[in-house]
Design an enzyme around this catalytic site. Structure first.
Site, PDB file in Angstrom:
ATOM      1  N   ASP A   1       0.852  -1.264   0.107  1.00  0.00           N
ATOM      2  CA  ASP A   1      -0.191  -0.031  -0.151  1.00  0.00           C
ATOM      3  C   ASP A   1       0.763   1.206  -0.046  1.00  0.00           C
ATOM      4  O   ASP A   1       1.985   1.138   0.215  1.00  0.00           O
ATOM      5  CB  ASP A   1      -0.989  -0.060   1.261  1.00  0.00           C
ATOM      6  CG  ASP A   1      -2.281   0.709   0.949  1.00  0.00           C
ATOM      7  OD1 ASP A   1      -2.302   1.505   0.002  1.00  0.00           O
ATOM      8  OD2 ASP A   1      -3.302   0.195   1.560  1.00  0.00           O
TER       9      ASP A   1
ATOM     10  N   ASP B   1     -10.253   2.409  -3.290  1.00  0.00           N
ATOM     11  CA  ASP B   1     -11.160   1.211  -2.693  1.00  0.00           C
ATOM     12  C   ASP B   1     -12.504   0.934  -3.244  1.00  0.00           C
ATOM     13  O   ASP B   1     -13.120   1.954  -3.200  1.00  0.00           O
ATOM     14  CB  ASP B   1     -11.005   1.049  -1.324  1.00  0.00           C
ATOM     15  CG  ASP B   1      -9.703   0.924  -0.771  1.00  0.00           C
ATOM     16  OD1 ASP B   1      -8.611   1.024  -1.390  1.00  0.00           O
ATOM     17  OD2 ASP B   1      -9.478   1.057   0.453  1.00  0.00           O
TER      18      ASP B   1
END
Ligand SMILES: *[C@@H]1O[C@H](CO)[C@@H](O)[C@H](O)[C@H]1NC(C)=O
Ligand SMILES: *[C@@H]1O[C@H](CO)[C@@H](O)[C@H](O)[C@H]1NC(C)=O
Ligand SMILES: *[C@@H]1O[C@H](CO)[C@@H](O)[C@H](O)[C@H]1NC(C)=O
Length: 426
Positions: A159, A220
């Site tokens: 990430d 997301d």
């Protein structure tokens, strides 16, 4: 039916054939299960033992992936997302799993997953902390890569939270790629580099492809039709810059499959499955395989749709046109086959008829001079033989998709089992 210009541009791009990360992995889009969208950062195993991020969750998913046909359908990677760690590194600076939720540690979990013939994925972050605030990899890329390799990890989702400069972001993604390579273990490298870069500068996909096996471009996914729509619209609006970057070894990642959860109607689940196949997307389900409807399971395990996703030619599909509430997508496949998706974007009323002149597909080449058409979704039907001057009409439910496969009629393999002759071959 406009759009011949952009399509020509896309086809021209394909010649570029940018080099992929040379680790022999992800030659087709990675398939597996990833905990994030369904289980988030639930660390309360006392209150919710069945839904907390714990070794038990991953062991149960691994068991079911084998016993319920998921592994046979191609889903191979059982992936941990954020919130698996203890809040601090150990006295040697190494990462460690939360001792209460992962009492056996990651190495034992990896052994368990491997004993089932599956692979284990894990999560870290390029910056000082993970997005949920656990220790990040900044300053420890080589050590963390070696830790993951020692544990027997097979995939790293990396990430991009808590990174204070674009230079450190790029440097971190590159260094972790080299560090994984340096361990000598084959580890799929799943990046979010362009997602974090894009607000500030245009990602260089040639470079990203050299370092990553797949990369997230967009925020997301949520368990909602709004989320699916925004991903499809973003992808279509940016297709000129991203479609050409996909190919064996490196893929655009539109995020997890949320099929089998709460937020999508049946038709919307069909749309996600069909379009993730068209987009050559990694297929990471985020759902509860212990409780999933037979209908969602059959959709996620549909062999012919998975075969489109996994097509060895490895070209990503694109939106061909958008008009009258219908989006038309196509994807070139191996053996001169094509996949075509008609998405009904109208969110009112009943099923709408869509009439597709076959001559618009594949720059006029997809059904030329004729083709055998099979409808794969929402229900399977052999539609028969069509000529390139024909118009194919289908009914499509609101927010639903009709997914088609077109193939040349002269392949003996297909014509034997294939459709009845609807029209003489030209
Ligand atoms: C590391 O990279 C080299 C080439 O750059 C490649 O030949 C090798 O297979 C890679 N090793 C691993 C474990 O990915
Ligand atoms: C991590 O924190 C240190 C200390 O504040 C800072 O110097 C460094 O730039 C940070 N690293 C990243 C990737 O943000
Ligand atoms: C993108 O990266 C490639 C490979 O690192 C490099 O050769 C190329 O010059 C870069 N393109 C731009 C526009 O910076």
């Amino acid at each position: 039916m406009g759009g011949a210009g952009p399509v020509l541009a896309l086809l021209a791009w394909f010649g570029a054939g940018a080099e992929a990360l040379d680790n022999g992995l992800a030659l087709t889009p990675t398939m597996g299960w990833l905990h994030w969208e369904r289980f988030l950062c639930n660390t309360d195993c006392r209150a919710q033992p069945q839904a907390c991020v714990s070794e038990q969750l991953f062991m149960q998913m691994a068991d079911i992936m084998v016993s319920e046909g998921w592994k046979d359908a191609g889903y191979q990677y059982v992936c941990i997302d954020d919130c698996w760690m203890a809040p601090a590194r150990d006295e040697d600076g190494r990462l460690r799993a939360d001792p209460d939720r992962f009492p056996g540690g990651i190495r034992r979990l990896a052994n368990y997953v491997h004993s089932k013939g599956l692979k284990l994925g894990i999560y870290e972050d390029v910056g000082n902390h993970t997005c949920a605030g656990y220790p990040g990899s900044f300053g420890a890329y080589e050590l963390d890569a070696q830790t993951f390799a020692d544990w027997g990890v097979d995939l790293l989702k990396f990430d991009g939270c808590y990174c204070d400069s674009l230079e450190r972001l790029a440097e971190g993604y590159r260094r972790m790629s080299l560090a994984l390579n340096g361990t000598g273990r084959s580890i799929v490298y799943s990046c979010e580099w362009p997602l974090y870069l894009r607000p500030f500068q245009k990602p260089n996909y040639t470079e990203i492809r050299q370092y990553c096996n797949h990369w997230r471009n967009f925020g997301d996914i949520f368990d909602s039709w709004d989320s699916i729509k925004s991903i499809l619209d973003w992808t279509a609006s940016n297709q000129d810059s991203i479609v050409g970057a996909a190919g064996p070894g490196g893929w655009n990642d539109p995020d997890m499959l949320v099929i089998g959860n709460f937020g999508l109607s049946w038709d919307q689940q069909v749309t996600q499955m069909a379009l993730w196949a068209i987009m050559a997307a990694p297929l990471f389900m985020s759902n509860d395989l212990r409780q999933i409807s037979p209908q969602a399971k059959a959709l996620l395990q549909n062999r012919e749709v998975i075969a489109i996703n996994q097509d060895p030619l490895g070209r990503q599909g694109y939106r061909l046109s958008k008009e009258d509430n219908f989006d038309l997508w196509e994807r070139p496949l191996s053996n001169l086959m094509w996949a075509v998706a008609m998405v009904n974007r109208q969110e009112i009323g009943g099923p709408q008829g869509y009439s597709l002149p076959l001559s618009v597909l594949g720059n006029g080449l997809a059904c030329n001079p004729s083709c055998l058409i099979t409808r794969l979704l929402p229900t399977r039907a052999e539609l028969g033989l069509y000529s390139w001057v024909d118009i194919l009409s289908q009914q499509v439910n609101p927010t639903g998709t009709v997914l088609l496969r077109l193939e040349a009629p002269l392949q003996p393999r297909r014509t034997q089992s294939g459709g009845r002759l609807r029209r003489p071959i030209l």
